[in-house]
Write a protein that holds these residues in place. Structure first.
Motif, mmCIF file in Angstrom:
data_model
loop_
_atom_site.group_PDB
_atom_site.id
_atom_site.type_symbol
_atom_site.label_atom_id
_atom_site.label_comp_id
_atom_site.label_asym_id
_atom_site.label_seq_id
_atom_site.Cartn_x
_atom_site.Cartn_y
_atom_site.Cartn_z
ATOM 1 N N GLY A 23 0.706 -1.380 -0.007
ATOM 2 C CA GLY A 23 -0.019 -0.218 0.093
ATOM 3 C C GLY A 23 0.869 1.293 -0.037
ATOM 4 N N LYS A 24 2.134 0.989 0.117
ATOM 5 C CA LYS A 24 3.035 2.480 0.110
ATOM 6 C C LYS A 24 4.097 2.382 -1.084
ATOM 7 C CE LYS A 24 1.370 3.686 4.283
ATOM 8 N NZ LYS A 24 0.409 5.133 4.271
ATOM 9 N N GLY A 25 4.478 1.309 -1.227
ATOM 10 C CA GLY A 25 5.298 1.247 -2.620
ATOM 11 C C GLY A 25 6.801 0.512 -2.155
ATOM 12 N N GLU A 26 7.697 0.725 -3.047
ATOM 13 C CA GLU A 26 8.993 0.020 -2.900
ATOM 14 C C GLU A 26 10.183 0.858 -3.065
ATOM 15 O OE1 GLU A 26 10.211 -4.351 -4.632
ATOM 16 O OE2 GLU A 26 9.968 -2.705 -6.264
ATOM 17 N N SER A 27 11.263 0.680 -2.365
ATOM 18 C CA SER A 27 12.517 1.816 -2.658
ATOM 19 C C SER A 27 13.786 0.912 -2.672
ATOM 20 C CB SER A 27 12.439 2.634 -1.600
ATOM 21 O OG SER A 27 11.501 3.767 -2.010
ATOM 22 N N PRO A 28 14.749 1.123 -3.300
ATOM 23 C CA PRO A 28 16.157 0.435 -3.027
ATOM 24 C C PRO A 28 16.877 1.433 -1.767
ATOM 25 C CG PRO A 28 16.312 2.033 -5.061
ATOM 26 C CD PRO A 28 14.870 2.404 -4.459
ATOM 27 N N PHE A 29 17.631 0.127 -1.274
ATOM 28 C CA PHE A 29 18.454 0.943 -0.045
ATOM 29 C C PHE A 29 19.781 -0.048 0.098
ATOM 30 C CE2 PHE A 29 14.188 1.597 1.235
ATOM 31 C CZ PHE A 29 14.210 3.070 1.461
ATOM 32 N N GLY A 30 20.842 0.510 -0.034
ATOM 33 C CA GLY A 30 22.063 -0.153 0.263
ATOM 34 C C GLY A 30 22.189 -1.030 1.580
ATOM 35 N N LEU A 54 21.209 -10.993 10.361
ATOM 36 C CA LEU A 54 20.216 -9.860 10.082
ATOM 37 C C LEU A 54 20.734 -8.985 8.990
ATOM 38 C CD1 LEU A 54 18.650 -9.013 13.483
ATOM 39 C CD2 LEU A 54 17.916 -10.817 12.137
ATOM 40 N N ILE A 55 19.718 -8.747 8.009
ATOM 41 C CA ILE A 55 19.922 -7.624 6.959
ATOM 42 C C ILE A 55 19.781 -6.132 7.541
ATOM 43 C CG2 ILE A 55 19.267 -6.843 4.933
ATOM 44 C CD1 ILE A 55 20.255 -9.421 4.774
ATOM 45 N N LYS A 56 20.748 -5.480 7.425
ATOM 46 C CA LYS A 56 20.528 -4.070 7.995
ATOM 47 C C LYS A 56 20.507 -2.942 6.960
ATOM 48 C CE LYS A 56 24.087 -1.527 10.245
ATOM 49 N NZ LYS A 56 25.226 -1.385 11.361
ATOM 50 N N ILE A 57 19.671 -1.931 7.098
ATOM 51 C CA ILE A 57 19.770 -0.926 6.280
ATOM 52 C C ILE A 57 19.632 0.406 7.089
ATOM 53 C CG2 ILE A 57 18.737 -2.011 4.145
ATOM 54 C CD1 ILE A 57 16.081 -0.889 4.776
ATOM 55 N N THR A 58 19.834 1.697 6.648
ATOM 56 C CA THR A 58 19.511 3.046 7.225
ATOM 57 C C THR A 58 18.887 3.897 6.445
ATOM 58 O OG1 THR A 58 21.584 2.660 8.726
ATOM 59 C CG2 THR A 58 20.806 4.933 8.320
ATOM 60 N N VAL A 59 17.844 4.250 6.747
ATOM 61 C CA VAL A 59 17.036 5.054 5.788
ATOM 62 C C VAL A 59 16.684 6.411 6.182
ATOM 63 C CG1 VAL A 59 14.520 5.019 4.942
ATOM 64 C CG2 VAL A 59 15.640 2.876 5.482
ATOM 65 N N ASN A 60 17.045 7.296 5.235
ATOM 66 C CA ASN A 60 16.846 8.843 5.490
ATOM 67 C C ASN A 60 15.270 9.156 4.715
ATOM 68 O OD1 ASN A 60 17.359 11.370 5.586
ATOM 69 N ND2 ASN A 60 17.831 11.746 3.426
ATOM 70 N N LYS A 61 14.703 9.814 5.863
ATOM 71 C CA LYS A 61 13.379 9.944 5.765
ATOM 72 C C LYS A 61 13.078 11.345 4.753
ATOM 73 C CE LYS A 61 10.933 11.523 9.349
ATOM 74 N NZ LYS A 61 10.231 11.708 10.620
ATOM 75 N N THR A 62 12.540 10.797 3.381
ATOM 76 C CA THR A 62 12.517 11.884 2.384
ATOM 77 C C THR A 62 11.008 12.102 1.808
ATOM 78 O OG1 THR A 62 13.155 10.313 0.701
ATOM 79 C CG2 THR A 62 14.924 11.774 1.653
ATOM 80 N N GLY A 63 10.329 11.019 1.663
ATOM 81 C CA GLY A 63 9.128 10.696 0.894
ATOM 82 C C GLY A 63 8.358 9.737 1.199
ATOM 83 N N THR A 64 7.014 9.345 0.567
ATOM 84 C CA THR A 64 6.310 8.519 0.775
ATOM 85 C C THR A 64 6.894 7.019 1.222
ATOM 86 O OG1 THR A 64 4.940 9.355 -0.855
ATOM 87 C CG2 THR A 64 4.014 7.393 0.375
ATOM 88 N N VAL A 65 7.559 6.542 0.800
ATOM 89 C CA VAL A 65 7.846 5.024 1.376
ATOM 90 C C VAL A 65 8.904 5.501 2.338
ATOM 91 C CG1 VAL A 65 9.226 3.019 0.646
ATOM 92 C CG2 VAL A 65 7.618 4.030 -1.017
#
Ligand SMILES: Cc1cc2nc3c(=O)[nH]c(=O)nc-3n(C[C@H](O)[C@H](O)[C@H](O)COP(=O)(O)OP(=O)(O)OC[C@H]3O[C@@H](n4cnc5c(N)ncnc54)[C@H](O)[C@@H]3O)c2cc1C
Ligand code: FES
Length: 282
Positions: free
Chosen positions: A59-66, A75-86
């Motif tokens: 319901g929100k979408g999909e985005s790529p993350f290193g 565990l798989i770790k990502i760090t996400v910068n808050k910019t838009g919808t996803v």
């Protein structure tokens, strides 16, 4: 071939949030750790530092993350910068929430091909994710395969530096020369002050032995490459990670190309010599 057990590269693997942590003092950067719900997906998910995942929220979408974790971690770790919808929706996630993961996608830093050389790792801002993965992986099992290892990492403020636990560990590790920098003076900050390209100029490297990995904001990359060339390092020995808007992640939709190169499939990591002749949009 698609690298996982799943023959359909558009189908996400179900995964669960195991841990979350705000990474920056302004809470704009959040780190999340995931596990796969199915054992066979976990076993099949094998990646190398530099690769990325597509993370989806129904319901929100999909985005790529290193990928920020080392391949040795559970565990798989990502760090996400808050910019838009996803990314805003990802910031709402908490332990136990479910997501979809596709990947791993893209190429990786050509780590094993460079055994015997010195390494100069250069990063700025939250793009440090994949180079943190590489540095951790290197120190875990490959340190004796390389000569001198220098790491320059910069952020706007001390509070915006990622993975302070790892940085603390690496500061005390004789296997790596760590140069941490922030853009200007801050009370209590005892590290370097200055922009990443200027700090890079000050680090002594042997141009005949060194290979360089750069990942950061486009402006940082653009200003850093000339500093490395000034040191006599050839364009073949400078590798940089590019970021483009992406959709499929597998070279099918044409969203991410720069001239004939698909950043998602041919990259995201390119030798600087490979970028010559491409449109200047990267
Ligand atoms: C290979 C790769 C690895 C990435 N790794 C990370 C990561 O580790 N951590 C992280 O926080 N982000 C990463 N990104 C960027 C991340 O994918 C985008 O920020 C995200 O897709 C934005 O989605 P959104 O719906 O929240 O924002 P949107 O609502 O789609 O856009 C919000 C704003 O962000 C800009 N934006 C969106 N996507 C990108 C992009 N790819 N590059 C530059 N600007 C963009 C838009 O132009 C707009 O201004 C990566 C991107 C790529 C291609
Ligand atoms: S994201 Fe579809 S071709 Fe690269």
């Amino acid at each position: 071939m698609y690298p996982n057990s799943n023959p359909n590269p558009y189908l996400p693997f179900p995964a669960r949030v195991e841990r979350v942590r705000f990474e920056s003092d302004d809470r704009s950067l959040k780190t999340l750790w995931f596990s796969f719900l199915k054992e066979k997906d976990r076993e099949a998910f094998s990646f190398k530092p530099g690769q990325f995942i597509e993370l989806s929220l129904p319901g929100k979408g999909e985005s790529p993350f290193g990928i920020a974790s080392s391949p040795n971690e559970e565990l798989i770790k990502i760090t996400v910068n808050k910019t838009g919808t996803v990314t805003r929706a990802i910031h709402q996630l908490d332990t136990g929430d479910l997501v979809g993961i596709r990947g791993p996608f893209g190429n990786s830093y050509p780590f094993e091909d460079l055994f015997g050389s010195d390494l100069f790792i250069i990063s700025g801002g939250f793009a440090f994710t994949t180079l943190a993965s590489l540095t951790k992986y290197l120190l875990e099992g490959f340190r004796d395969r390389f000569g001198k290892v220098d790491l320059v990492y910069g952020a706007r403020t001390p509070g915006m530096l990622l993975y302070k636990d790892l940085l603390h560990e690496w500061r005390n590790n004789p296997g790596i020369n760590l140069f941490l920098t922030v853009d200007r003076e801050f009370p209590g900050w005892t590290g370097l002050v200055g922009f990443v390209p200027d700090i890079v100029s000050r680090v002594e490297v042997d141009p005949s032995k060194v290979n360089c990995f750069i990942c950061g904001p486009p402006i940082m990359i653009r200003l850093t490459i000339p500093k490395l060339l000034e040191k006599g390092i050839s364009k073949e020995k400078i590798f940089t990670s590019l970021e483009r808007r992406m959709k499929c992640g597998i070279g099918k939709c044409g969203r991410c190309n720069i001239g004939p190169k698909f950043v998602c499939k041919d990259g995201p990591i390119f030798r600087v010599s490979e970028l010559e002749g491409l449109p200047p949009e990267y």
